[in-house]
Scaffold this motif. Structure first.
Motif, PDB file in Angstrom:
ATOM      1  N   THR A  41      62.373  60.118  40.742  1.00 47.22           N
ATOM      2  CA  THR A  41      63.594  60.229  41.544  1.00 47.22           C
ATOM      3  C   THR A  41      64.819  60.327  40.638  1.00 47.22           C
ATOM      4  N   ALA A  42      64.843  59.476  39.597  1.00 49.87           N
ATOM      5  CA  ALA A  42      66.003  59.452  38.701  1.00 49.87           C
ATOM      6  C   ALA A  42      66.140  60.785  37.968  1.00 49.87           C
ATOM      7  N   ILE A  43      65.022  61.360  37.508  1.00 53.32           N
ATOM      8  CA  ILE A  43      65.090  62.620  36.768  1.00 53.32           C
ATOM      9  C   ILE A  43      65.572  63.760  37.675  1.00 53.32           C
ATOM     10  N   ILE A  44      65.018  63.825  38.889  1.00 52.06           N
ATOM     11  CA  ILE A  44      65.445  64.884  39.822  1.00 52.06           C
ATOM     12  C   ILE A  44      66.925  64.726  40.146  1.00 52.06           C
ATOM     13  N   GLY A  96      61.047  66.512  37.089  1.00 50.90           N
ATOM     14  CA  GLY A  96      60.920  65.354  37.975  1.00 50.90           C
ATOM     15  C   GLY A  96      59.901  65.615  39.076  1.00 50.90           C
ATOM     16  N   ILE A  97      59.932  66.837  39.629  1.00 52.01           N
ATOM     17  CA  ILE A  97      58.977  67.199  40.686  1.00 52.01           C
ATOM     18  C   ILE A  97      57.558  67.197  40.120  1.00 52.01           C
ATOM     19  N   ALA A  98      57.413  67.736  38.892  1.00 53.72           N
ATOM     20  CA  ALA A  98      56.093  67.748  38.241  1.00 53.72           C
ATOM     21  C   ALA A  98      55.590  66.325  38.040  1.00 53.72           C
ATOM     22  N   LEU A  99      56.497  65.426  37.684  1.00 60.88           N
ATOM     23  CA  LEU A  99      56.120  64.028  37.484  1.00 60.88           C
ATOM     24  C   LEU A  99      55.562  63.432  38.773  1.00 60.88           C
ATOM     25  N   PHE A 100      56.239  63.744  39.893  1.00 60.23           N
ATOM     26  CA  PHE A 100      55.762  63.267  41.198  1.00 60.23           C
ATOM     27  C   PHE A 100      54.360  63.758  41.470  1.00 60.23           C
ATOM     28  N   ILE A 101      54.122  65.052  41.189  1.00 55.72           N
ATOM     29  CA  ILE A 101      52.816  65.631  41.487  1.00 55.72           C
ATOM     30  C   ILE A 101      51.747  65.024  40.582  1.00 55.72           C
ATOM     31  N   PRO A 129      49.883  60.820  41.290  1.00 58.77           N
ATOM     32  CA  PRO A 129      48.575  60.491  41.876  1.00 58.77           C
ATOM     33  C   PRO A 129      47.415  60.897  40.969  1.00 58.77           C
ATOM     34  N   VAL A 130      47.600  61.989  40.198  1.00 61.61           N
ATOM     35  CA  VAL A 130      46.533  62.438  39.290  1.00 61.61           C
ATOM     36  C   VAL A 130      46.318  61.382  38.208  1.00 61.61           C
ATOM     37  N   LEU A 131      47.425  60.875  37.690  1.00 62.54           N
ATOM     38  CA  LEU A 131      47.365  59.805  36.688  1.00 62.54           C
ATOM     39  C   LEU A 131      46.655  58.587  37.262  1.00 62.54           C
ATOM     40  N   ARG A 132      46.946  58.313  38.531  1.00 59.16           N
ATOM     41  CA  ARG A 132      46.337  57.167  39.212  1.00 59.16           C
ATOM     42  C   ARG A 132      44.816  57.324  39.260  1.00 59.16           C
ATOM     43  N   VAL A 133      44.340  58.532  39.589  1.00 62.35           N
ATOM     44  CA  VAL A 133      42.890  58.768  39.631  1.00 62.35           C
ATOM     45  C   VAL A 133      42.299  58.645  38.224  1.00 62.35           C
ATOM     46  N   ALA A 134      43.004  59.161  37.209  1.00 61.96           N
ATOM     47  CA  ALA A 134      42.521  59.079  35.832  1.00 61.96           C
ATOM     48  C   ALA A 134      42.396  57.615  35.396  1.00 61.96           C
ATOM     49  N   LEU A 135      43.397  56.802  35.741  1.00 63.69           N
ATOM     50  CA  LEU A 135      43.344  55.372  35.419  1.00 63.69           C
ATOM     51  C   LEU A 135      42.145  54.708  36.086  1.00 63.69           C
ATOM     52  N   MET A 136      41.888  55.110  37.344  1.00 59.80           N
ATOM     53  CA  MET A 136      40.752  54.533  38.059  1.00 59.80           C
ATOM     54  C   MET A 136      39.449  54.923  37.370  1.00 59.80           C
ATOM     55  N   ALA A 137      39.363  56.187  36.915  1.00 57.65           N
ATOM     56  CA  ALA A 137      38.143  56.640  36.229  1.00 57.65           C
ATOM     57  C   ALA A 137      37.892  55.790  34.990  1.00 57.65           C
ATOM     58  N   SER A 197      57.374  65.607  49.273  1.00 59.40           N
ATOM     59  CA  SER A 197      57.827  64.482  50.093  1.00 59.40           C
ATOM     60  C   SER A 197      56.659  63.560  50.431  1.00 59.40           C
ATOM     61  N   VAL A 198      55.514  64.158  50.764  1.00 58.49           N
ATOM     62  CA  VAL A 198      54.325  63.374  51.108  1.00 58.49           C
ATOM     63  C   VAL A 198      53.892  62.522  49.912  1.00 58.49           C
ATOM     64  N   ILE A 199      53.894  63.132  48.713  1.00 59.45           N
ATOM     65  CA  ILE A 199      53.510  62.384  47.508  1.00 59.45           C
ATOM     66  C   ILE A 199      54.492  61.239  47.272  1.00 59.45           C
ATOM     67  N   ALA A 200      55.774  61.543  47.422  1.00 62.27           N
ATOM     68  CA  ALA A 200      56.798  60.528  47.192  1.00 62.27           C
ATOM     69  C   ALA A 200      56.622  59.346  48.141  1.00 62.27           C
ATOM     70  N   CYS A 201      56.378  59.638  49.422  1.00 67.07           N
ATOM     71  CA  CYS A 201      56.186  58.562  50.404  1.00 67.07           C
ATOM     72  C   CYS A 201      54.959  57.730  50.051  1.00 67.07           C
ATOM     73  N   SER A 202      53.886  58.429  49.673  1.00 65.66           N
ATOM     74  CA  SER A 202      52.634  57.728  49.375  1.00 65.66           C
ATOM     75  C   SER A 202      52.794  56.819  48.157  1.00 65.66           C
ATOM     76  N   CYS A 203      53.335  57.381  47.055  1.00 68.63           N
ATOM     77  CA  CYS A 203      53.463  56.586  45.823  1.00 68.63           C
ATOM     78  C   CYS A 203      54.455  55.451  46.004  1.00 68.63           C
ATOM     79  N   GLY A 204      55.531  55.735  46.744  1.00 67.71           N
ATOM     80  CA  GLY A 204      56.573  54.734  46.925  1.00 67.71           C
ATOM     81  C   GLY A 204      56.100  53.524  47.689  1.00 67.71           C
TER      82      GLY A 204
END
Lengths: 101, 282
Positions: A22-25, A52-57, A60-68, B48-55
């Protein structure tokens, strides 16, 4: 590592990542709106917003990698395989999105 | 840009107050009121969906409501669905996406009008050696009213996986969290307690959306001037919505949103038919 410490770690990563993204965007768009909005520097601002948008995307990928990784350390190989499968599928989606050539 | 910020903040606050992501409101608002191409609106809404989920995932995780083993199992199905969605999305005309969106809005309105019932547990523990048991997916969650952990079993995993594949597909095509398919999958097929299914579904939609988001990002339809403000608005909106959830009267709120969803569905159908009420004014 046990399951509850994994959950705590994921919670930390996701919330820190959200605010960082959010801060970067916000910084990118904010600078774009101010006097910086001309020529070369305007492009830099847009790059920042894209970052910033790329970071958001990627969050969750990082989250799955951490879980692995955590499942490997817990010697839970079925779940390691599942987390890896999810990562491969996301990788395939990325390949599909990249324009050929 | 300010109106994008405001719209996505409002949409996510509303979504958050209802316990879902705001994508369902963002896409119609961007296409119908903003006159944007639906493909661009969908890409922005995915962020937006990703942001809501992660947040909001952090607080669910901290309360021990999220079943992360079940989530990763179901994510295999949702990301496969999302991959399929990304492959076909570019080939579908905007009008058919609008019609599909309208259908999803109407089904959601119908679901919301009925309310979510707690799953009625018809106990058949005869088939103990099922997939969910083999994968050790059964779990428990802390219940403050009883002061002790509540145990639950995961049922009909294969049906759940099939529905999750559909949910991933719809999510990628329409840029929504697609709770419309996840809720029946979790309540009726897997028979999870409502708190667990909300938390786990919220946890999963981020990954599902990331699978399609990554593709849309590389396709270049993720426009920072649109997706950027939408992302910021969503983070604050979701934060606000989670707080509103505790204060607002749930029943009245639900009826208002049934009306809003039907209205948006009608507008999406009009857009599909090539009628743009506000496009020239925007």
């Amino acid at each position: 590592m046990n399951q509850s410490s994994l959950e705590q770690l994921l919670a930390r990563v996701l919330s820190v990542g959200t605010w960082l993204g959010t801060a970067i965007i916000a910084a990118g768009l904010g600078l774009r709106c101010m006097a910086w909005g001309q020529g070369q520097s305007a492009q830099v601002c847009m790059r920042m917003a894209s970052l910033g948008i790329a970071l958001f995307i990627l969050l969750p990928v990082l989250r799955v990698a951490l879980m692995a990784v955590a499942f490997i350390r817990m010697r839970d190989f079925v779940f390691t395989a599942m987390a890896t499968t999810v990562l491969v599928i996301i990788g395939l989606a990325a390949c599909f999105g990249t324009p050929a050539g | 840009m300010l109106w994008l910020l405001a719209v996505s903040m409002g949409a996510s606050a509303i979504g958050g107050a209802l316990g879902m992501a705001g994508g369902m409101f963002i896409v119609p608002l961007l296409t119908v009121c903003g006159g944007l191409d639906i493909h661009i609106a969908v890409a922005a809404s995915i962020v937006s969906v990703i942001a809501c989920s992660c947040g909001s995932a952090a607080s669910f995780l901290a309360h021990g409501l999220t079943n992360i083993r079940l989530a990763i199992t179901l994510e295999v199905a949702t990301t496969l669905g999302a991959l399929t969605g990304v492959c076909v999305a570019g080939h579908l005309p905007a009008s058919s996406l609008c019609v599909l969106f309208a259908a999803v809005l109407l089904i959601s309105a119908w679901q919301m009008a009925g309310g979510r019932r707690a799953p009625i547990d018809s106990i058949d523990d005869t088939r103990i050696t099922d997939w969910a048991t083999a994968l050790r997916l059964h779990s428990s969650y802390p219940d403050p009213t009883h002061g002790r952990p509540m145990f639950y079993r995961v049922r009909r995993l294969r049906l759940g996986l099939a529905l999750m594949y559909g949910a991933g597909l719809i999510s990628a095509l329409l840029g929504i969290g697609s709770g419309v398919l996840k809720i029946p999958a979790m309540d009726s097929a897997l028979r999870l307690p409502i708190k667990v299914s909300s938390a786990t579904s919220n946890f999963m939609i981020g990954v599902t959306a990331a699978a399609s988001g990554v593709a849309y990002f590389f396709q270049g339809i993720m426009q920072p001037m649109i997706a950027g403000p939408v992302a910021i608005g969503s983070v604050f909106g979701a934060w606000l919505g989670a707080r509103l959830l505790l204060r607002l009267p749930g029943e009245k709120l639900r009826l208002v949103f049934v009306g809003v969803l039907v209205l948006l569905a009608v507008q999406m159908l009009l857009t599909a038919a090539g009628f743009h009420p506000t496009a020239h004014a925007a």
